[in-house]
Design an enzyme around this catalytic site. Structure first.
Site, PDB file in Angstrom:
ATOM      1  N   GLU A  97      79.942  50.715  80.978  1.00  0.00           N
ATOM      2  CA  GLU A  97      81.156  51.417  81.414  1.00  0.00           C
ATOM      3  C   GLU A  97      80.943  52.923  81.242  1.00  0.00           C
ATOM      4  O   GLU A  97      80.193  53.355  80.358  1.00  0.00           O
ATOM      5  CB  GLU A  97      82.291  50.893  80.523  1.00  0.00           C
ATOM      6  CG  GLU A  97      83.699  51.209  80.809  1.00  0.00           C
ATOM      7  CD  GLU A  97      84.216  51.125  82.213  1.00  0.00           C
ATOM      8  OE1 GLU A  97      83.635  51.808  83.069  1.00  0.00           O
ATOM      9  OE2 GLU A  97      85.239  50.478  82.438  1.00  0.00           O
ATOM     10  N   ASP A  98      81.558  53.719  82.080  1.00  0.00           N
ATOM     11  CA  ASP A  98      81.423  55.170  81.914  1.00  0.00           C
ATOM     12  C   ASP A  98      82.344  55.687  80.807  1.00  0.00           C
ATOM     13  O   ASP A  98      81.944  56.525  80.006  1.00  0.00           O
ATOM     14  CB  ASP A  98      81.681  55.917  83.233  1.00  0.00           C
ATOM     15  CG  ASP A  98      83.023  55.582  83.851  1.00  0.00           C
ATOM     16  OD1 ASP A  98      83.639  54.556  83.473  1.00  0.00           O
ATOM     17  OD2 ASP A  98      83.481  56.349  84.722  1.00  0.00           O
ATOM     18  N   ASP A 101      89.267  54.492  77.861  1.00  0.00           N
ATOM     19  CA  ASP A 101      90.400  55.395  77.645  1.00  0.00           C
ATOM     20  C   ASP A 101      91.487  54.611  76.892  1.00  0.00           C
ATOM     21  O   ASP A 101      91.443  54.509  75.672  1.00  0.00           O
ATOM     22  CB  ASP A 101      90.850  55.886  79.023  1.00  0.00           C
ATOM     23  CG  ASP A 101      91.820  57.039  78.967  1.00  0.00           C
ATOM     24  OD1 ASP A 101      92.176  57.466  77.857  1.00  0.00           O
ATOM     25  OD2 ASP A 101      92.242  57.527  80.034  1.00  0.00           O
ATOM     26  N   PHE A 150      90.829  65.710  80.999  1.00  0.00           N
ATOM     27  CA  PHE A 150      90.466  65.137  82.298  1.00  0.00           C
ATOM     28  C   PHE A 150      88.991  65.427  82.535  1.00  0.00           C
ATOM     29  O   PHE A 150      88.609  66.570  82.808  1.00  0.00           O
ATOM     30  CB  PHE A 150      91.326  65.746  83.408  1.00  0.00           C
ATOM     31  CG  PHE A 150      91.290  64.961  84.694  1.00  0.00           C
ATOM     32  CD1 PHE A 150      90.092  64.561  85.283  1.00  0.00           C
ATOM     33  CD2 PHE A 150      92.465  64.623  85.327  1.00  0.00           C
ATOM     34  CE1 PHE A 150      90.060  63.834  86.455  1.00  0.00           C
ATOM     35  CE2 PHE A 150      92.458  63.899  86.519  1.00  0.00           C
ATOM     36  CZ  PHE A 150      91.249  63.505  87.081  1.00  0.00           C
TER      37      PHE A 150
HETATM   38  C1  PRP Z   1      88.043  54.332  84.765  1.00  0.00           C
HETATM   39  C2  PRP Z   1      86.819  54.001  83.944  1.00  0.00           C
HETATM   40  C3  PRP Z   1      87.189  52.712  83.277  1.00  0.00           C
HETATM   41  C4  PRP Z   1      88.680  52.834  83.104  1.00  0.00           C
HETATM   42  C5  PRP Z   1      88.954  53.197  81.679  1.00  0.00           C
HETATM   43  O1  PRP Z   1      87.961  53.638  85.958  1.00  0.00           O
HETATM   44  O2  PRP Z   1      85.673  53.849  84.742  1.00  0.00           O
HETATM   45  O3  PRP Z   1      86.879  51.591  84.059  1.00  0.00           O
HETATM   46  O4  PRP Z   1      89.136  53.876  83.971  1.00  0.00           O
HETATM   47  O5  PRP Z   1      90.317  53.347  81.457  1.00  0.00           O
HETATM   48  P1  PRP Z   1      91.158  52.444  80.467  1.00  0.00           P
HETATM   49  O6  PRP Z   1      90.363  52.279  79.213  1.00  0.00           O
HETATM   50  O7  PRP Z   1      92.396  53.276  80.266  1.00  0.00           O
HETATM   51  O8  PRP Z   1      91.444  51.147  81.130  1.00  0.00           O
HETATM   52  P2  PRP Z   1      88.889  53.954  87.231  1.00  0.00           P
HETATM   53  O9  PRP Z   1      89.990  52.938  87.267  1.00  0.00           O
HETATM   54  O10 PRP Z   1      89.251  55.398  87.233  1.00  0.00           O
HETATM   55  O11 PRP Z   1      87.918  53.570  88.429  1.00  0.00           O
HETATM   56  P3  PRP Z   1      86.498  54.207  88.867  1.00  0.00           P
HETATM   57  O12 PRP Z   1      85.490  53.809  87.819  1.00  0.00           O
HETATM   58  O13 PRP Z   1      86.223  53.577  90.177  1.00  0.00           O
HETATM   59  O14 PRP Z   1      86.692  55.709  88.941  1.00  0.00           O
END
Ligand code: PRP
Length: 183
Positions: A97-98, A101, A150
């Site tokens: 995962e990147d 949050d 952000f």
């Molecule tokens: C981001 C990130 C995680 C998630 C984390 O994805 O890549 O998957 O949010 O947030 P959380 O811990 O609050 O659930 P996003 O939904 O922005 O999609 P993307 O990876 O396609 O940008």
């Protein structure tokens, strides 16, 4: 770029840490095949770099989960928009995962994946934003703890752009504070 408030992690810092994580994972999975499970789209850059430093055999699969819609804040609504292609039954799954949050995405995903009977599930995230956590997540590998800003770059987007930037930066607040539907 004029959207950068400040660079948080340079390309060199990221690559160094990714290499360290790869070494640790290689030791931990020395006698196993690692089923790398990338969460699209943000995890893609990290997956490709991390996998180059894993000496154990690896397989790739991809899942897409929608948690944010087009808002900068988590909606709590989580759904699979693209499922895995392969079964994970009996496999050693490492989620890549990147960023974590609120933890809502992974909380949902882990429950879903557990029901598919893998041999094990671990989590590797490049970035961890613990200040925003609303559900407890057992994270096994963390690249960096990051502040509640952000963040953009190295997989993370702003309006679907800048995922290819090789460093992580803090977005200028004026670009999103006046419009909550901008990310
Ligand atoms: C981001 C990130 C995680 C998630 C984390 O994805 O890549 O998957 O949010 O947030 P959380 O811990 O609050 O659930 P996003 O939904 O922005 O999609 P993307 O990876 O396609 O940008």
């Amino acid at each position: 770029m004029d959207i950068v408030d400040r660079v948080l992690l340079t390309e060199e810092e990221i690559q160094q840490r990714v290499q360290e994580l790869g070494s640790q994972i290689s030791k931990d999975y020395a006698d196993k095949t690692v089923a790398l499970l990338c969460i699209l789209k943000g995890g893609l850059m990290f997956l490709t770099d991390l996998s180059k430093h894993i000496t154990a055999p690896v397989t790739f699969d991809f899942i897409a989960i929608s948690s944010y819609g087009h808002s900068t804040q988590s909606s709590g609504v989580v759904r699979i928009t693209k499922d895995l292609e392969e079964s994970i039954e009996g496999k050693h799954v490492l989620i890549v995962e990147d960023i974590i949050d609120t933890g809502l995405t992974l909380s949902y995903l882990i429950r879903n994946l557990q029901s598919r009977n893998p041999a094990s599930i671990k989590i590797c995230t490049l970035l961890d934003k613990p200040a925003n956590r609303t559900v407890d997540i057992p994270v096994d590998y963390v690249g960096f703890d990051v502040p509640n800003e952000f963040l953009v770059g190295y997989g993370l987007d702003f309006q679907e752009l800048y995922r290819n930037i090789p460093y992580v930066f803090i977005l200028k607040p004026e670009l999103y504070t006046h419009n909550s539907d901008s990310a």
